[in-house]
Design a protein around this motif. Sequence first.
Motif, mmCIF file in Angstrom:
data_model
loop_
_atom_site.group_PDB
_atom_site.id
_atom_site.type_symbol
_atom_site.label_atom_id
_atom_site.label_comp_id
_atom_site.label_asym_id
_atom_site.label_seq_id
_atom_site.Cartn_x
_atom_site.Cartn_y
_atom_site.Cartn_z
ATOM 1 N N ARG A 188 -52.752 -20.924 24.316
ATOM 2 C CA ARG A 188 -52.785 -19.469 24.521
ATOM 3 C C ARG A 188 -51.375 -18.892 24.496
ATOM 4 N NH1 ARG A 188 -55.670 -18.704 30.036
ATOM 5 N NH2 ARG A 188 -55.398 -16.504 29.530
ATOM 6 N N ALA A 189 -50.422 -19.600 25.118
ATOM 7 C CA ALA A 189 -49.042 -19.119 25.170
ATOM 8 C C ALA A 189 -48.455 -19.030 23.763
ATOM 9 C CB ALA A 189 -48.207 -20.047 26.042
ATOM 10 N N ILE A 190 -48.673 -20.062 22.945
ATOM 11 C CA ILE A 190 -48.140 -20.034 21.581
ATOM 12 C C ILE A 190 -48.781 -18.903 20.780
ATOM 13 C CG2 ILE A 190 -48.042 -21.326 19.417
ATOM 14 C CD1 ILE A 190 -46.045 -22.247 21.514
ATOM 15 N N GLY A 191 -50.083 -18.690 20.970
ATOM 16 C CA GLY A 191 -50.750 -17.592 20.278
ATOM 17 C C GLY A 191 -50.159 -16.244 20.639
ATOM 18 N N TRP A 192 -49.903 -16.035 21.939
ATOM 19 C CA TRP A 192 -49.299 -14.767 22.362
ATOM 20 C C TRP A 192 -47.894 -14.609 21.796
ATOM 21 C CZ3 TRP A 192 -51.268 -15.875 27.938
ATOM 22 C CH2 TRP A 192 -52.568 -15.392 28.068
ATOM 23 N N LEU A 193 -47.117 -15.696 21.815
ATOM 24 C CA LEU A 193 -45.756 -15.621 21.286
ATOM 25 C C LEU A 193 -45.774 -15.278 19.797
ATOM 26 C CD1 LEU A 193 -44.176 -18.710 23.090
ATOM 27 C CD2 LEU A 193 -43.665 -16.309 23.537
ATOM 28 N N GLN A 194 -46.703 -15.871 19.059
ATOM 29 C CA GLN A 194 -46.793 -15.572 17.631
ATOM 30 C C GLN A 194 -47.275 -14.150 17.369
ATOM 31 O OE1 GLN A 194 -49.334 -18.751 16.245
ATOM 32 N NE2 GLN A 194 -47.590 -20.102 15.803
ATOM 33 N N ASP A 195 -47.978 -13.554 18.350
ATOM 34 C CA ASP A 195 -48.423 -12.169 18.219
ATOM 35 C C ASP A 195 -47.339 -11.177 18.625
ATOM 36 O OD1 ASP A 195 -50.870 -12.912 17.267
ATOM 37 O OD2 ASP A 195 -51.881 -12.806 19.217
ATOM 38 N N GLY A 196 -46.179 -11.696 19.038
ATOM 39 C CA GLY A 196 -45.067 -10.817 19.377
ATOM 40 C C GLY A 196 -44.911 -10.513 20.849
ATOM 41 N N ARG A 248 -41.185 -13.623 28.582
ATOM 42 C CA ARG A 248 -41.277 -13.302 30.011
ATOM 43 C C ARG A 248 -42.677 -12.800 30.369
ATOM 44 N NH1 ARG A 248 -37.450 -12.776 33.690
ATOM 45 N NH2 ARG A 248 -35.832 -12.820 32.090
ATOM 46 N N GLN A 249 -43.275 -12.005 29.496
ATOM 47 C CA GLN A 249 -44.627 -11.509 29.756
ATOM 48 C C GLN A 249 -45.643 -12.652 29.699
ATOM 49 O OE1 GLN A 249 -45.253 -8.388 26.912
ATOM 50 N NE2 GLN A 249 -44.074 -6.881 28.062
ATOM 51 N N VAL A 250 -45.445 -13.575 28.770
ATOM 52 C CA VAL A 250 -46.335 -14.738 28.698
ATOM 53 C C VAL A 250 -46.242 -15.556 29.984
ATOM 54 C CG1 VAL A 250 -46.808 -16.893 27.480
ATOM 55 C CG2 VAL A 250 -46.207 -14.837 26.192
ATOM 56 N N ALA A 251 -45.023 -15.733 30.488
ATOM 57 C CA ALA A 251 -44.836 -16.480 31.732
ATOM 58 C C ALA A 251 -45.543 -15.795 32.890
ATOM 59 C CB ALA A 251 -43.350 -16.638 32.029
ATOM 60 N N GLN A 252 -45.488 -14.458 32.924
ATOM 61 C CA GLN A 252 -46.153 -13.719 33.992
ATOM 62 C C GLN A 252 -47.665 -13.846 33.883
ATOM 63 O OE1 GLN A 252 -44.572 -9.767 33.568
ATOM 64 N NE2 GLN A 252 -42.651 -10.245 34.621
ATOM 65 N N ARG A 253 -48.203 -13.798 32.680
ATOM 66 C CA ARG A 253 -49.651 -13.905 32.491
ATOM 67 C C ARG A 253 -50.171 -15.260 32.962
ATOM 68 N NH1 ARG A 253 -50.853 -11.357 26.429
ATOM 69 N NH2 ARG A 253 -49.957 -9.280 26.804
ATOM 70 N N LEU A 254 -49.386 -16.313 32.728
ATOM 71 C CA LEU A 254 -49.832 -17.675 33.068
ATOM 72 C C LEU A 254 -49.293 -18.148 34.402
ATOM 73 C CD1 LEU A 254 -49.471 -19.334 29.550
ATOM 74 C CD2 LEU A 254 -51.540 -18.488 30.650
ATOM 75 N N SER A 264 -38.718 -20.565 32.148
ATOM 76 C CA SER A 264 -38.179 -21.762 31.497
ATOM 77 C C SER A 264 -39.293 -22.632 30.915
ATOM 78 C CB SER A 264 -37.345 -22.574 32.488
ATOM 79 O OG SER A 264 -38.128 -22.958 33.599
ATOM 80 N N VAL A 265 -40.486 -22.619 31.534
ATOM 81 C CA VAL A 265 -41.613 -23.400 31.013
ATOM 82 C C VAL A 265 -42.017 -22.885 29.633
ATOM 83 C CG1 VAL A 265 -44.027 -24.032 31.394
ATOM 84 C CG2 VAL A 265 -42.422 -24.004 33.311
ATOM 85 N N ILE A 266 -42.092 -21.572 29.486
ATOM 86 C CA ILE A 266 -42.481 -20.971 28.203
ATOM 87 C C ILE A 266 -41.401 -21.202 27.155
ATOM 88 C CG2 ILE A 266 -43.148 -18.837 27.063
ATOM 89 C CD1 ILE A 266 -45.185 -19.938 29.078
ATOM 90 N N ILE A 267 -40.150 -21.099 27.554
ATOM 91 C CA ILE A 267 -39.056 -21.303 26.601
ATOM 92 C C ILE A 267 -39.062 -22.733 26.075
ATOM 93 C CG2 ILE A 267 -36.544 -21.389 26.362
ATOM 94 C CD1 ILE A 267 -36.393 -19.032 28.291
ATOM 95 N N ARG A 268 -39.255 -23.722 26.968
ATOM 96 C CA ARG A 268 -39.303 -25.116 26.517
ATOM 97 C C ARG A 268 -40.518 -25.361 25.619
ATOM 98 N NH1 ARG A 268 -37.670 -26.217 31.912
ATOM 99 N NH2 ARG A 268 -39.840 -26.680 32.468
ATOM 100 N N LEU A 269 -41.641 -24.734 25.954
ATOM 101 C CA LEU A 269 -42.835 -24.874 25.126
ATOM 102 C C LEU A 269 -42.597 -24.308 23.727
ATOM 103 C CD1 LEU A 269 -45.866 -25.471 24.737
ATOM 104 C CD2 LEU A 269 -46.340 -23.218 25.721
ATOM 105 N N LYS A 270 -41.956 -23.155 23.661
ATOM 106 C CA LYS A 270 -41.661 -22.519 22.375
ATOM 107 C C LYS A 270 -40.744 -23.408 21.543
ATOM 108 C CE LYS A 270 -39.748 -18.251 20.437
ATOM 109 N NZ LYS A 270 -39.146 -16.926 20.778
ATOM 110 N N GLN A 271 -39.706 -23.965 22.177
ATOM 111 C CA GLN A 271 -38.771 -24.833 21.459
ATOM 112 C C GLN A 271 -39.465 -26.099 20.961
ATOM 113 O OE1 GLN A 271 -35.782 -25.345 24.466
ATOM 114 N NE2 GLN A 271 -34.679 -23.454 23.926
ATOM 115 N N ARG A 272 -40.335 -26.693 21.799
ATOM 116 C CA ARG A 272 -41.042 -27.904 21.394
ATOM 117 C C ARG A 272 -41.993 -27.626 20.228
ATOM 118 N NH1 ARG A 272 -42.695 -29.320 26.064
ATOM 119 N NH2 ARG A 272 -44.813 -28.512 26.028
#
Length: 207
Positions: free
Chosen positions: A14-22, A26-32, A37-45
Amino acid sequence: MLPRRKLSDLDRGRAIGWLQDGVAARQVAQRLAVALSVIIRLKQRFHATGRVQERQRSGRPRVTTQREDRFIQRQAMQQRMATANNIRQRLQATTNTVVSGQTIRNRLHNFGLRARRPVRGTTLTANHRAARRAWCTQHARWQRQQWAQVLFTDESRFCLEPADGRIRVWRRRGERFAEGAVLERQRFGGGSVMVWGGISTRLWTPL
């Protein structure tokens, strides 16, 4: 509530889908409800590997199974004031699995349970509980002007020789007043000091 440090595979997707939707990280981190830092590491991986799953880590194998972990959690939830050593002994007697007290604490920490001092509450009889419920029901629809005519008074006695407070209770964040997490005791043991005061919507009395 403190942010989680890990996400399930579903939440990672879900996080990757939201990131790809723009959506901003920070908003993704708040939603989950996780740290940024968790979202940033996920995006980099995901950008590096094209996967959202974490890599398998080598290390010492877990000494308890998932079923035994649930048993540990259930013991702590059913008897909130059991010590880690008590739970360790019950686990060994039930499953013949030998672990340390620190392992028990680690498993409980994974479930969000930590040892805290219990709230001390006065022992209430069935009559006390019925009277309090009746009072609340009677005054549930009172208006502000009605409450303005009421002076609430209370008195508290502070014991000069309290308990040392070494008893701990397993609870999650937000469970301070949960049933089973409150330590009941008789009031006014030893010497004490009595304090009285009153308050209303317009004034308060001196102590």
